[in-house]
Design an enzyme around this catalytic site. Sequence first.
Site, mmCIF file in Angstrom:
data_model
loop_
_atom_site.group_PDB
_atom_site.id
_atom_site.type_symbol
_atom_site.label_atom_id
_atom_site.label_comp_id
_atom_site.label_asym_id
_atom_site.label_seq_id
_atom_site.Cartn_x
_atom_site.Cartn_y
_atom_site.Cartn_z
ATOM 1 N N GLU A 1 14.781 16.099 -3.807
ATOM 2 C CA GLU A 1 16.081 15.561 -3.428
ATOM 3 C C GLU A 1 17.189 16.297 -4.160
ATOM 4 O O GLU A 1 16.939 17.023 -5.118
ATOM 5 C CB GLU A 1 16.126 14.063 -3.763
ATOM 6 C CG GLU A 1 15.200 13.263 -2.858
ATOM 7 C CD GLU A 1 15.137 11.798 -3.248
ATOM 8 O OE1 GLU A 1 16.212 11.171 -3.305
ATOM 9 O OE2 GLU A 1 14.039 11.307 -3.504
ATOM 10 N N LYS B 1 4.512 4.421 -9.858
ATOM 11 C CA LYS B 1 3.248 4.312 -9.110
ATOM 12 C C LYS B 1 2.081 3.986 -10.040
ATOM 13 O O LYS B 1 1.190 3.206 -9.695
ATOM 14 C CB LYS B 1 3.006 5.606 -8.340
ATOM 15 C CG LYS B 1 4.030 5.825 -7.226
ATOM 16 C CD LYS B 1 3.998 7.248 -6.704
ATOM 17 C CE LYS B 1 5.029 7.463 -5.595
ATOM 18 N NZ LYS B 1 5.198 8.903 -5.278
ATOM 19 N N GLU C 1 0.841 -1.215 0.000
ATOM 20 C CA GLU C 1 0.000 0.000 0.000
ATOM 21 C C GLU C 1 0.870 1.256 0.000
ATOM 22 O O GLU C 1 0.557 2.243 -0.681
ATOM 23 C CB GLU C 1 -0.908 -0.019 1.241
ATOM 24 C CG GLU C 1 -1.866 1.148 1.377
ATOM 25 C CD GLU C 1 -2.927 1.169 0.278
ATOM 26 O OE1 GLU C 1 -3.814 0.314 0.301
ATOM 27 O OE2 GLU C 1 -2.829 2.047 -0.610
#
Lengths: 437, 437
Positions: free
Chosen positions: A192, A207, A131
Site C-alpha cells: 500500500e 494474524k 476465517e
Amino acid sequence: MGKDGMNVALLGLGTVGKGVYKVMKTQRPEMPQKLNTVLNLKKILVRHPEAHVKDVDDPSILTSDYSQIVDDPDIDIVIELIGGIEPACTYIRDALEAGKSVVTANKDLIAERGGELMEIAEENHAELRFEASVAGGIPIISPLKNSLSANEISEVMGIVNGTTNFILSKMTDEGMDYEQALREATALGYAEADPTADVEGYDAARKMAIMASIAFHSRVTFRDVYTEGITKITAQDIAYAKTLGWVIKLIGLATNGKEGIEVRVHPMLIPQAHPIATVKGSYNAVYVRGDAVGDVMFYGRGAGEMPTASAVMGDVFSVARHTVYHSQGTTRDNVYRKIPIRRIENTVSSYFLRMEVEDKPGVLATIASIFGNNSVSIEQVIQKDKIGTNAELVIITSPVRERHIRDALLIINSSSVVKRVASMIRVYIDQREGEIS
Amino acid sequence: MGKDGMNVALLGLGTVGKGVYKVMKTQRPEMPQKLNTVLNLKKILVRHPEAHVKDVDDPSILTSDYSQIVDDPDIDIVIELIGGIEPACTYIRDALEAGKSVVTANKDLIAERGGELMEIAEENHAELRFEASVAGGIPIISPLKNSLSANEISEVMGIVNGTTNFILSKMTDEGMDYEQALREATALGYAEADPTADVEGYDAARKMAIMASIAFHSRVTFRDVYTEGITKITAQDIAYAKTLGWVIKLIGLATNGKEGIEVRVHPMLIPQAHPIATVKGSYNAVYVRGDAVGDVMFYGRGAGEMPTASAVMGDVFSVARHTVYHSQGTTRDNVYRKIPIRRIENTVSSYFLRMEVEDKPGVLATIASIFGNNSVSIEQVIQKDKIGTNAELVIITSPVRERHIRDALLIINSSSVVKRVASMIRVYIDQREGEIS
C-alpha cells in the site's frame, strides 16, 4: 430464515466486497444442493451509494444507513468488510445483539477485541466467524477448531504477510535491496501507499494473535505480540544467509510450552530445506505442530479479492447450514485457558550477528570472551569482506535466551574493537529444543 | 447421550486404534471445555480379547461380540478401524441403522461404497465421517466440505501415498534403484510385506476417488480411477528427469472440466519449482485449485499411528459437538451431480519417452515423422548414452491427447530403427491448458 431462503447484508464494497458479490452470484445455482437454502444479498452498506451503482445489478440494495440492515429482522447474516476498529466494531456488536450471525475478514478488530465479540455472539446464539482474517483463502481457523481439535498444539509458525514475503523474495532471488524491492511491490499493488502495517510486521502480528488464541485456547491480543519488521534487512544479510544455507523470511511464531505462550513476529533465518522456506512471492503458509498430528502445513494465496472472498463465503455457507439445521451458535470460541505470555527476553533462539570490527589480531578472542561471559556460545564464524580498514564478521550463536544476547551486545557495542553491530537476526531453532535450554 | 457424557466404541485395536486410545486419554481433561461433554470409551471390538489385555487400563471393555456394541443404546459413536470391505461394511451399516454416528479411516470401503453408506447415514440422521481415510492427519475432507465449499473446484492433485513417495525420494536423492529403495522402505516399516496396494497405486487411487467425489460433488469410485504404479520407474528415468529440471512423483490427479471428470494415478514428471515437488519421504500433500481461492496446498504426515488418530479424533469431536447441540446429521454428502468420467485415452498430457534406437543418421527424422503423422509435436530431444550399437533417446512431447501418443507408439514399436520404448511417463501440464488443446 424466510421461506424464500436466507438474507445476507454486506458491509463495504471494496476489493473483497466485490469478490464476495461475484461468488454470491456464481454459487447461486449450487446453493439449493449445497445448503438446502438460497442466500439473497438484500443490502449493501456503502458510504456513497451513488458511487457504486455500476458495481451491482440492482442499485436499490445499496444503502448508507446501517439501521436498514440491523433493524431488518429478515436479514440473517451480516458480512463485515469495512475493516478497522470503528465503526466496524459497533456494527458487528449491534448485529450480534440483534441475533444475526456475522462473518468478517477484519483482523485488526478480531486481534484486538475478538474475545468480547465472541462472548456477545455466544450470549445471542449467533455466530461470529473470521476465517478470512488470517491468511486469505487458506483454511486455517476452521482446521484448528475442527479437524485438529483433538491435538494439543505446541507451535504455529507462519508466513502470513504477502507484501513482506514478496519483498524478501525479490531481495533473495534477484539481489535487490530493500528500497528497490519495496518500490516494485508498490508498483505491482502488493504494497500500500503507506506500507507501515505490512513492513513493520503489525499485520502479521494481528494474524498470529488470532491463530494463537484458537490454537492454545488462551486469549492472545495484538499487544501481546513482540514485533519487528523487515526494514533493516539488507542485501548483505541475505547474501550471508544464503551462503550458510538459510533464507530470511518474516516469520510469525507462536509457541505454547512449559514457560507459557510466546508470540512474536520478526525476520528469521530458516533452513532452505524447511517446507516454509520454499514459500515465495505473495504466497502465505502456516505450519502447525500438534502432539498427535505432528507437523502439518497450509499453503496458498494470503490475500486478494477472490481468495479472501472464498474464505468469507466458506464461513457464510457454514452459518447458512447451521441455520438450516437449527444449530446456529454451535461453533464456540473454545478459549478456556489463561496461560501467561512469555516476554521476548526469556525466549530462546540462535542469533545471526553481522558486525564491523577492527581488522587486527585478537578481535575475535575479545568478542568470544564477552559472549562467553554472558552464556553465549558461538556456533559458526565467517570473516569476509574488508570495509576500509575494518573487517566484516558474521557470527551464528548456539540457542540462548534473548536476555543473554542482549547483555552481550550491550558490552560489545561499547568495546573499542567493534565499530558497529549491523544486524541481529534470529535463527530458526526447533522450539522443542528451545524448551530445554 | 447420557448425563455422564457420550459413549464411544472402537472397532479394531491395531496401530491406529492404539493411537485413538491414547488421544482419548490425553484429551479427556480438555473434553468438558472443548465439547461440553465427555467421551467414554465403553467397548473395544477385537477378535481375541485376551491378546489385548495389556493394551488397555480396563480389560472388561474388550469384546469379540459386535452385538454388545450395536445393540447397546448407550453407545453414541462407533469408530471403525478394522479396514477392508467386510465385515467393516456390515458393522458400519448396522451402526448407522441403529442411529449411531460412525467415524472411519477405511479408504477401501469409502472409495467403493461410500455413496450408499452416506445415504444410510442421512436416512438415520446419523453422521458418517472419514477424514482419516485420505492423507492421514492432514485436514482435507473437512476443508473441501466447509472452508472451500463456496468454490467450484477444478483440480485436486496429490501425493497421497507415503510408501511410494519414500521409494521415489530415495531413488531421486540417493540414486538407488527401485528394488533397493523398496527393500529399505520394507525394512523401515514404510512398506508392507505385500506392497502391491501401495506400489501399484491402488491405495492412492482409493484416496483420489474419495477426494474427487467431495470436490466435484459427483460420485467417483475406485473403479473409475485410471491407475499405474511405480514398479517400472528406473534410476535412468529419474536421472534424465533431473537434468531437465523435473522430479518423478506418484501423482493422483483429479480434474473436472468441459469434457467431464478425469481421475488418474500414475508416475508424473513435476517441475522442481512446483510446491508439490518438494514433498519428500513419507510426507503427503494435496493441492487444490478452486475458482475463487486459486491454489491451496495441504501438507503433512499421510499415515502413522498418531497422525491418523488425530484425524479420527477430530471427526469424533465434531460428531460429539453436533450431538451436544442436537445438530447431528447436518454434515451432508453433497454429491448431487452426475458428471461423466473421461477415459484415459481422451486426457491430455505431455509425455516423457525414453527409447533405445539404432545409432545411425535419419533415425530421429523417422521418429519425428511418425509423431507428426499422429498429431504429436516434439518439444525437446536428448540423445545421450550409447547402449552397445544403439543410442538412447529421450523425447518430451507437447501436450497431446493420450490416444494420439498411443497410436504413435504402436507404429514406433514396429519400426525397425526403434529397438525398444523403455519408458513412457506423463509430464505435468497446467490442466487449464489441457482443456484447450
